[in-house]
Design an enzyme around this catalytic site. Structure first.
Site, PDB file in Angstrom:
ATOM      1  N   ASP A  76      -4.655  -2.302   1.094  1.00  0.00           N
ATOM      2  CA  ASP A  76      -4.469  -3.758   1.081  1.00  0.00           C
ATOM      3  C   ASP A  76      -4.614  -4.399  -0.297  1.00  0.00           C
ATOM      4  OD1 ASP A  76      -7.203  -2.975   1.351  1.00  0.00           O
ATOM      5  OD2 ASP A  76      -7.742  -5.021   1.880  1.00  0.00           O
ATOM      6  N   GLU A 116      -9.306  -3.319   3.625  1.00  0.00           N
ATOM      7  CA  GLU A 116     -10.652  -3.010   3.106  1.00  0.00           C
ATOM      8  C   GLU A 116     -11.343  -4.256   2.592  1.00  0.00           C
ATOM      9  OE1 GLU A 116     -13.849  -2.530   0.610  1.00  0.00           O
ATOM     10  OE2 GLU A 116     -11.934  -3.075  -0.272  1.00  0.00           O
TER      11      GLU A 116
HETATM   12 ZN    ZN Z   1     -11.777  -4.993  -4.073  1.00  0.00          ZN
HETATM   13 ZN    ZN Z   2     -11.212  -1.894  -3.924  1.00  0.00          ZN
END
Ligand code: ZN
Ligand code: ZN
Length: 388
Positions: free
Chosen positions: A78, A135
């Protein structure tokens, strides 16, 4: 993509792909294009692909020989909701979306290694390539676990990697023990009895209670937590009253903040102590406090055995001494969701000098393509040694 012995990691194609991902970043759980590219690159190398774990997550599975051991290698896919102010030809084409943490590089590095391993097959056992969504604070690891990741793909160990500016691209840091802190949030609301600002004795002042709480909260780390254990408690938001009504003592004052620790017992202690302090201060002023502690991400703590394997692989990958005393960070990574369930190791891969001072989450940050080969060599060595 072409393959040759003098270019085992298809570097030209992989660098082009990394820049393509940088130009087309996607936010957490929106990695539709990225996960398509990942799934196709795995499938075309003959790797079995499972899609849709944690919505946009992808797992590639490569079984070789009859080895019974299974490990997982994890990359995050991401980007962040921020503008790309870099002046590279492959700068983000999507407004306010940018790969400012180098996850474009993590994705490509793991793809390069997976495709290489599928060709060379110099191991015996099972490797799962986890391409994780979201994440950056959106809970991608949790979402993959909720979809049965560990039940569907049982593993004996899990490995993660993050780029690190300031280390050379042929340099790695591998350290046992705590790497990244837990990242939790908390909220306290003092419930008093609002009244006229001129007649405080007719109410119960939540504002004064909140002020006492804010100064007392720093005694938790100073006086309650073991001085040899790192911990952070910060109040980061406060609300109560109205600047258009400066003669009104409000009913309620709300305070929120973050708590960080590296040890599970210290994390438990922070949760208990903040609530106890809030209740105690409220009692002192004859009012009530409500309290909530939201466990967001556990700490990343490297397992000793997994770290030994990672260290050997990093030495093989770089051909030089590996940094083993790199300091831990108070940032977080939800790799911890995997690493707290299965023995794991999270390592740092050099990204070269911080160009123009740009660090992670800076609007000019860029993954260094020269690190792809080091990272891919590391993943390859890890699999060949772990599943020897
Ligand atoms: Zn980051
Ligand atoms: Zn990262």
């Amino acid at each position: 993509m072409t393959y040759g012995d003098n270019d085992p990691f298809e570097l030209e194609a992989m660098i082009a792909l990394r820049r393509d991902l940088h130009a087309h970043p996607e936010l957490g759980f929106e990695e539709v294009r990225t996960s398509d590219i990942v799934a196709n690159a795995l499938e075309s190398a003959g790797i079995a692909v499972t899609r849709g774990l944690g919505r946009t997550g992808v797992v590639g599975t490569l079984r070789v020989g009859d080895g019974g051991r299974a490990i997982a290698l994890r990359a995050d896919m991401d980007a962040l909701a921020m503008p790309d102010l870099g002046d590279v030809p492959y700068k983000s084409a999507t407004p306010n979306t940018m790969h400012a943490c180098g996850h474009d590089g993590h994705t490509v590095t793991l793809l390069a290694a997976a495709r290489h391993l599928a060709r060379t097959r110099r191991f015996s056992g099972t490797v799962h390539f986890i391409f994780q969504p979201a994440e950056e604070g959106r809970g991608g690891a949790q979402a993959m676990l909720a979809d049965g990741l560990l039940e569907r793909f049982p593993i004996d160990a899990v490995y993660g990697l993050h780029n690190m500016p300031g280390l050379a691209t042929d340099e790695m840091a591998v350290v046992a023990g705590p790497q990244l802190a837990s990242s939790d949030s908390w909220e306290v609301t003092f419930h008093g009895v609002g009244t006229h600002g001129a007649k405080p004795h007719l109410g119960r002042d939540a504002m004064t209670a909140a002020a006492h709480f804010l100064t007392a909260i720093h005694t938790i780390v100073a006086r309650r937590v073991d001085p040899l254990q790192p911990a952070v408690v910060s109040a980061c938001a406060i609300s109560g009253g109205d600047f258009r009504a400066l003669n009104v003592i409000p009913d309620e004052v709300r305070i929120g903040g973050t708590a960080r620790a590296y040890a599970a017992d210290v994390r438990d202690q922070l949760e208990a102590e903040i609530g106890q302090l809030a209740a105690g201060v409220a009692a002192m002023f004859g009012i009530r406090a409500s309290y909530g502690f939201n466990r967001r991400i556990p700490p990343v703590i490297n397992d000793a055995t997994a770290t030994a394997a990672a260290l050997a692989a990093a030495r093989a990958a770089t051909g030089k001494p590996v940094i083993t005393d790199f300091p831990p960070s108070t940032a977080g990574d939800d790799f911890a969701e995997f690493g707290s369930r299965v023995p794991g190791c999270y390592v740092w891969l050099g990204n070269g000098p911080a160009v123009d001072g740009a660090l992670h989450h800076n609007s000019r940050y860029d993954f260094n393509d020269a690190a792809i080969v080091t990272g891919a060599r590391y993943w390859t060595a890890l699999v060949e040694q772990e599943l020897a």
